[in-house]
Scaffold this active site. Structure first.
Site, short mmCIF file in Angstrom:
data_model
loop_
_atom_site.label_atom_id
_atom_site.label_comp_id
_atom_site.label_asym_id
_atom_site.label_seq_id
_atom_site.Cartn_x
_atom_site.Cartn_y
_atom_site.Cartn_z
N HIS A 137 0.81 -1.23 0.00
CA HIS A 137 0.00 0.00 0.00
C HIS A 137 0.85 1.28 0.00
O HIS A 137 0.31 2.37 -0.19
CB HIS A 137 -0.93 0.04 1.22
CG HIS A 137 -1.91 -1.09 1.25
ND1 HIS A 137 -2.76 -1.36 0.20
CD2 HIS A 137 -2.19 -2.03 2.20
CE1 HIS A 137 -3.50 -2.42 0.51
NE2 HIS A 137 -3.17 -2.84 1.71
N ASP A 171 -2.50 -10.74 -2.00
CA ASP A 171 -3.01 -10.23 -0.72
C ASP A 171 -4.51 -9.92 -0.90
O ASP A 171 -4.97 -9.69 -2.01
CB ASP A 171 -2.23 -8.96 -0.34
CG ASP A 171 -2.60 -8.41 1.02
OD1 ASP A 171 -1.90 -8.74 2.00
OD2 ASP A 171 -3.59 -7.64 1.12
N HIS A 173 -6.06 -7.32 -0.20
CA HIS A 173 -6.31 -5.92 -0.56
C HIS A 173 -5.58 -5.53 -1.84
O HIS A 173 -4.51 -6.06 -2.14
CB HIS A 173 -5.85 -5.01 0.57
CG HIS A 173 -6.46 -5.33 1.90
ND1 HIS A 173 -5.80 -6.08 2.85
CD2 HIS A 173 -7.66 -5.03 2.42
CE1 HIS A 173 -6.58 -6.21 3.92
NE2 HIS A 173 -7.72 -5.59 3.68
N ASP A 260 -4.33 -12.77 4.25
CA ASP A 260 -5.58 -12.21 4.78
C ASP A 260 -6.80 -12.61 3.95
O ASP A 260 -7.93 -12.22 4.24
CB ASP A 260 -5.50 -10.68 4.98
CG ASP A 260 -4.73 -9.96 3.88
OD1 ASP A 260 -4.36 -10.61 2.87
OD2 ASP A 260 -4.50 -8.74 4.02
N1 Q9C Z 1 -9.99 -2.20 11.46
C1 Q9C Z 1 -2.35 -5.12 4.39
O1 Q9C Z 1 -2.93 -6.18 4.37
N2 Q9C Z 1 -8.19 -1.66 7.11
N3 Q9C Z 1 -2.94 -3.98 4.80
C2 Q9C Z 1 -8.28 -2.32 8.39
C3 Q9C Z 1 -9.65 -3.01 10.33
C4 Q9C Z 1 -6.83 -1.50 6.64
C5 Q9C Z 1 -4.32 -3.97 5.20
C6 Q9C Z 1 -9.66 -2.26 9.01
C7 Q9C Z 1 -6.29 -2.76 6.04
C8 Q9C Z 1 -4.84 -2.63 5.59
C9 Q9C Z 1 -0.90 -5.07 4.03
ZN ZN Z 2 -3.96 -7.08 2.94
#
Ligand code: Q9C
Ligand code: ZN
Length: 316
Positions: A137, A171, A173, A260
């Site tokens: 990101h 991933d 995301h 994830d």
């Molecule tokens: N409270 C990576 O997997 N949103 N980043 C989280 C939970 C952000 C993920 C919401 C997710 C970022 C590298």
């Molecule tokens: Zn992620």
């Protein structure tokens, strides 16, 4: 098991207590214990782990703006031990808190990725860079979503000096930072499968009409998938991208590897199962390219090690 698995203990220096969502503090999901889970499982399975070499800032500067690098370094150093800082500039969202050790941990994570990339250039076929903090990101001048420096982009750019590169991002995301880094480049293909950004982070990018710009048109591919995506649905989508990458015929493959997508992930959205990661590994192995695995997300601390070993059994 990959011949070379790179890991730095310095990741523990980055340990923010909370992330903030909608003004509410939540425990930081990107926990240092994630690495312990993976490292322990790898050692249990007979893997050998080595520390990174140090690489100069010149590689980092090809992906990140000097003002951003300076900000991370100086602001980290200015913090007191245990004092968190929630930046409001050089940042895209509320998910990149800083502590005193953030710069040092993020910089070591870059060295882990570059040590992996150098091993590939030295002739290794499969290398696992156990990066933490993750990177996909992170943009040219912004941290985002638990990421500070874009490890996968820096490694892919380093490899691209010696031939074309495909970055496959599995991933959960969308890797907004990696997409940005290579958006106008035809020599680095970026292909990402991820949860539909219309409903999940990072919200603003990762749609199918983002196909690249200028010479980069056709070398950026986004495959958004619905919440609840199963093993077989994921597998179908992945096969399509593997075919596209095979036609591109890169010299090197970089995998942004997130777990994830797991059905029990605490911030997840898909339903992938532990045995499926082995299949995912096998399909990626089928491309037959020198492959650098870069660790990204995955937040089910207890099961992370099992998921990584399952994937490694497939990708071998
Ligand atoms: N409270 C990576 O997997 N949103 N980043 C989280 C939970 C952000 C993920 C919401 C997710 C970022 C590298
Ligand atoms: Zn992620």
């Amino acid at each position: 098991m990959p011949e070379r698995i790179i890991y730095s203990e310095d990741h523990v220096l980055h340990n923010p207590p909370f992330e903030i969502y909608d003004g509410v503090k939540d425990p930081y999901a990107e926990d240092p214990a994630r690495m312990t889970s993976i490292v322990d499982a790898i050692i249990q399975a007979g893997g050998v782990i080595e520390p990174p070499q140090q690489f100069p800032d010149s590689n980092l500067l090809r992906v990140h703006h000097p003002a951003y690098i300076d900000f991370l370094r100086q602001r980290s150093a200015s913090l007191k031990e245990g004092e968190p800082f929630y930046p409001s500039y050089f940042i895209l969202d509320t998910y990149a808190p800083m502590v005193k050790g953030t710069y040092d941990a993020a910089r070591a994570s870059v060295d882990v990725a570059l040590t992996g990339a150098q091993a590939i250039l030295d002739g290794e076929n499969l290398v696992y860079a156990l990066c933490r903090p993750p990177g996909h990101h992170a943009q040219n001048r912004a941290m985002s979503g638990y990421c500070y420096f874009n490890n996968a982009s820096i490694a892919a750019d380093f490899l691209s000096e010696k031939g074309s590169v495909a970055v496959l991002d599995v991933d959960l995301h969308h890797g907004n930072g990696t997409q940005e880094a290579f958006y106008e480049r035809p020599d680095v293909l970026y292909s990402s499968l991820h949860v539909d950004p219309a409903v999940k982070f990072p919200y603003s990018t990762g749609f199918t009409d983002e196909i690249g710009k200028r010479e980069g048109i056709g070398f950026n591919r986004n495959t958004p998938l619905a919440i609840g995506t199963t093993d077989s649905e994921y597998s179908d989508a992945l096969s399509g991208e593997i075919e596209y990458i095979a036609r591109f015929d890169p010299k090197f493959l970089v995998v942004s590897l997130g777990f994830d997508t797991y059905d029990k992930d605490p911030i997840g959205a898909f339903r992938l199962t532990e045995p499926y990661y082995r299949q995912m590994g096998e399909v990626i192995r089928g491309l037959g390219k020198p492959t650098l695995l870069i660790q990204e997300g995955g937040y089910h601390v207890e099961d992370l090690g099992k998921l990584a070993v399952s994937f490694l059994e497939g990708v071998r």
